[in-house]
Scaffold this motif. Structure first.
Motif, short mmCIF file in Angstrom:
data_model
loop_
_atom_site.label_atom_id
_atom_site.label_comp_id
_atom_site.label_asym_id
_atom_site.label_seq_id
_atom_site.Cartn_x
_atom_site.Cartn_y
_atom_site.Cartn_z
N PRO A 192 0.97 -1.17 0.01
CA PRO A 192 -0.09 0.05 0.18
C PRO A 192 0.96 1.35 0.07
O PRO A 192 1.79 1.38 0.68
CB PRO A 192 -0.69 -0.12 1.42
N VAL A 193 0.60 2.14 -1.10
CA VAL A 193 1.56 3.29 -0.97
C VAL A 193 0.82 4.56 -0.96
O VAL A 193 -0.09 4.83 -1.62
CB VAL A 193 2.26 3.48 -2.39
N PRO A 194 0.94 5.48 -0.01
CA PRO A 194 0.34 6.62 0.10
C PRO A 194 0.44 7.65 -1.01
O PRO A 194 1.65 7.60 -1.50
CB PRO A 194 0.76 7.26 1.14
N VAL A 195 -0.46 8.11 -1.49
CA VAL A 195 -0.43 8.93 -2.99
C VAL A 195 -1.09 10.33 -2.73
O VAL A 195 -1.91 10.66 -1.77
CB VAL A 195 -0.98 8.09 -4.16
N THR A 196 -1.09 11.13 -3.55
CA THR A 196 -1.53 12.48 -3.63
C THR A 196 -2.72 12.58 -4.56
O THR A 196 -2.89 12.00 -5.54
CB THR A 196 -0.41 13.54 -3.97
N ARG A 197 -3.62 13.06 -4.06
CA ARG A 197 -5.04 13.64 -4.58
C ARG A 197 -4.77 14.49 -5.94
O ARG A 197 -5.51 14.59 -6.85
CB ARG A 197 -5.91 14.08 -3.86
N GLU A 198 -3.45 15.07 -6.01
CA GLU A 198 -3.03 15.76 -7.21
C GLU A 198 -2.89 14.80 -8.67
O GLU A 198 -3.29 15.31 -9.51
CB GLU A 198 -1.92 16.44 -7.10
N LEU A 199 -2.69 13.45 -8.31
CA LEU A 199 -2.57 12.75 -9.21
C LEU A 199 -3.38 11.38 -9.40
O LEU A 199 -3.74 10.74 -10.21
CB LEU A 199 -1.10 12.18 -9.22
N GLU A 200 -4.04 11.22 -8.16
CA GLU A 200 -4.68 9.91 -8.10
C GLU A 200 -6.21 10.42 -7.55
O GLU A 200 -6.39 11.37 -7.00
CB GLU A 200 -4.16 8.93 -7.12
N ASP A 201 -7.17 9.25 -7.81
CA ASP A 201 -8.33 9.50 -7.05
C ASP A 201 -8.71 9.00 -5.88
O ASP A 201 -9.65 8.76 -5.19
CB ASP A 201 -9.29 9.08 -8.11
N ARG A 202 -7.51 8.70 -5.04
CA ARG A 202 -7.57 8.23 -3.69
C ARG A 202 -6.43 8.56 -2.93
O ARG A 202 -5.53 9.04 -3.64
CB ARG A 202 -7.77 6.67 -3.82
N ASP A 203 -6.21 8.27 -1.67
CA ASP A 203 -5.07 8.64 -0.97
C ASP A 203 -4.21 7.25 -0.89
O ASP A 203 -3.01 7.71 -0.33
CB ASP A 203 -5.59 8.97 0.58
N VAL A 204 -4.44 6.08 -1.11
CA VAL A 204 -3.64 5.01 -0.93
C VAL A 204 -3.80 4.31 -2.29
O VAL A 204 -4.96 4.07 -2.79
CB VAL A 204 -3.73 4.14 0.13
N ARG A 205 -2.70 3.82 -2.94
CA ARG A 205 -2.77 2.87 -4.09
C ARG A 205 -2.19 1.63 -3.78
O ARG A 205 -1.01 1.51 -2.89
CB ARG A 205 -2.02 3.47 -5.16
N GLU A 206 -2.71 0.44 -4.01
CA GLU A 206 -2.20 -0.99 -3.89
C GLU A 206 -1.41 -1.15 -4.99
O GLU A 206 -1.88 -1.20 -6.27
CB GLU A 206 -3.36 -2.11 -3.49
N VAL A 207 0.13 -1.14 -4.87
CA VAL A 207 0.91 -1.53 -5.86
C VAL A 207 1.36 -2.65 -5.94
O VAL A 207 1.99 -3.51 -4.86
CB VAL A 207 2.19 -0.62 -5.76
N THR A 208 1.41 -3.75 -6.95
CA THR A 208 1.97 -4.84 -7.00
C THR A 208 3.19 -5.01 -7.88
O THR A 208 3.15 -4.35 -9.06
CB THR A 208 0.74 -5.92 -7.95
N VAL A 209 4.05 -5.50 -7.63
CA VAL A 209 5.31 -5.75 -8.29
C VAL A 209 5.48 -7.04 -9.03
O VAL A 209 5.24 -8.17 -8.41
CB VAL A 209 6.60 -5.65 -7.48
N TYR A 210 5.31 -7.08 -10.07
CA TYR A 210 5.33 -8.20 -10.96
C TYR A 210 7.00 -8.56 -11.54
O TYR A 210 7.41 -7.52 -12.00
CB TYR A 210 4.39 -8.22 -12.29
N ARG A 211 7.14 -9.81 -12.03
CA ARG A 211 8.23 -10.07 -12.78
C ARG A 211 7.65 -10.56 -14.03
O ARG A 211 6.85 -11.08 -14.05
CB ARG A 211 8.85 -11.60 -12.01
N VAL A 212 8.04 -9.85 -15.14
CA VAL A 212 7.78 -10.11 -16.38
C VAL A 212 8.39 -11.47 -16.86
O VAL A 212 9.63 -11.54 -16.75
CB VAL A 212 8.26 -8.79 -17.24
N LEU A 213 7.59 -12.27 -17.46
CA LEU A 213 8.20 -13.41 -17.95
C LEU A 213 8.32 -13.39 -19.48
O LEU A 213 7.91 -12.63 -20.19
CB LEU A 213 7.05 -14.39 -17.86
N GLY A 214 9.61 -13.97 -19.85
CA GLY A 214 10.22 -13.90 -21.26
C GLY A 214 9.53 -14.87 -22.12
O GLY A 214 8.65 -15.65 -21.77
#
Length: 214
Positions: A192-214
């Protein structure tokens, strides 16, 4: 003569991203004033938004993984793709990378990366031009918040998959953007990453880090 680093320093303030307080960056608090100032300074309109002036949630998540050692980059050649202000590249160097490159097509983003890197006591390379299509010369490729438009996703994902097939560890951090591919990704960790309302429509974004498969 235009001095991009002086412009950036004059129109931002030093701040620490919520998830990565170890790193201090030149950041804006509002998008409209920095956007208008950039247009006035460049004497042109309809420029791209100054995305470099914000610590985007995907970059924060990638930086956190490296600084915590969850993603090991010590001794690696690292690319921070669509780097913005270079947060992930700076974190990679702090985590022991052999070298880091920040790829951006916006010259002001490259200037911001150089300014931020120097402020944090590390060196980050800032090559000009679009690296998409380049042969793989990196051990680790980092991409945060890159799937926000269909053309952008279509442009970069085949190349990122080729980088993974060539042996690079390719990590894509996404906070729920509309054009994230449905296949070919393996989840690594969520934040969960706190974000700014200047850029997002909420106060926290759930970020998933993925490995890209070849």
């Amino acid at each position: 003569m235009l001095d991009p680093e002086a412009f950036i320093a004059a129109h931002t303030a030093l701040a620490r991203p919520a998830l990565v307080p170890e790193v201090e960056l030149y950041l804006a608090t509002e998008i409209t004033p920095i956007w208008q100032a950039t247009e006035d300074w460049l004497a042109q309109r309809d420029i791209e938004p100054p995305f470099w002036a914000f610590a985007w949630p995907g970059s924060q998540a990638l930086a956190r993984l490296m600084l915590d050692g969850t993603v090991a980059v010590r001794g690696h050649r690292v690319l921070d793709f669509a780097a913005g202000g270079g947060l992930a590249a700076i974190a990679a160097m702090r985590a022991g990378a052999a070298f880091a490159e920040a790829a951006e097509i916006d010259p002001l983003a490259l200037a911001a990366t150089r300014l931020n890197a120097r402020h944090n006591g590390v060196a980050v390379a800032t090559p000009d031009g679009d690296v998409v299509g380049s042969a793989c010369r990196w051990d680790t490729v980092l991409a945060g918040d890159v799937c926000y438009e269909a053309p952008m996703t279509g442009h970069i994902m085949p190349w990122l998959r080729r980088m993974a097939a060539a042996g690079a560890t390719v990590l894509l951090a996404d906070p729920g953007r509309a054009y994230l591919p449905k296949q070919g990704l393996e989840a690594v960790q969520r934040f969960p990453v706190p974000v700014t309302r200047e850029l997002e429509d909420r106060d926290v974004r759930e970020v998933t880090v993925y490995r890209v498969l070849g």
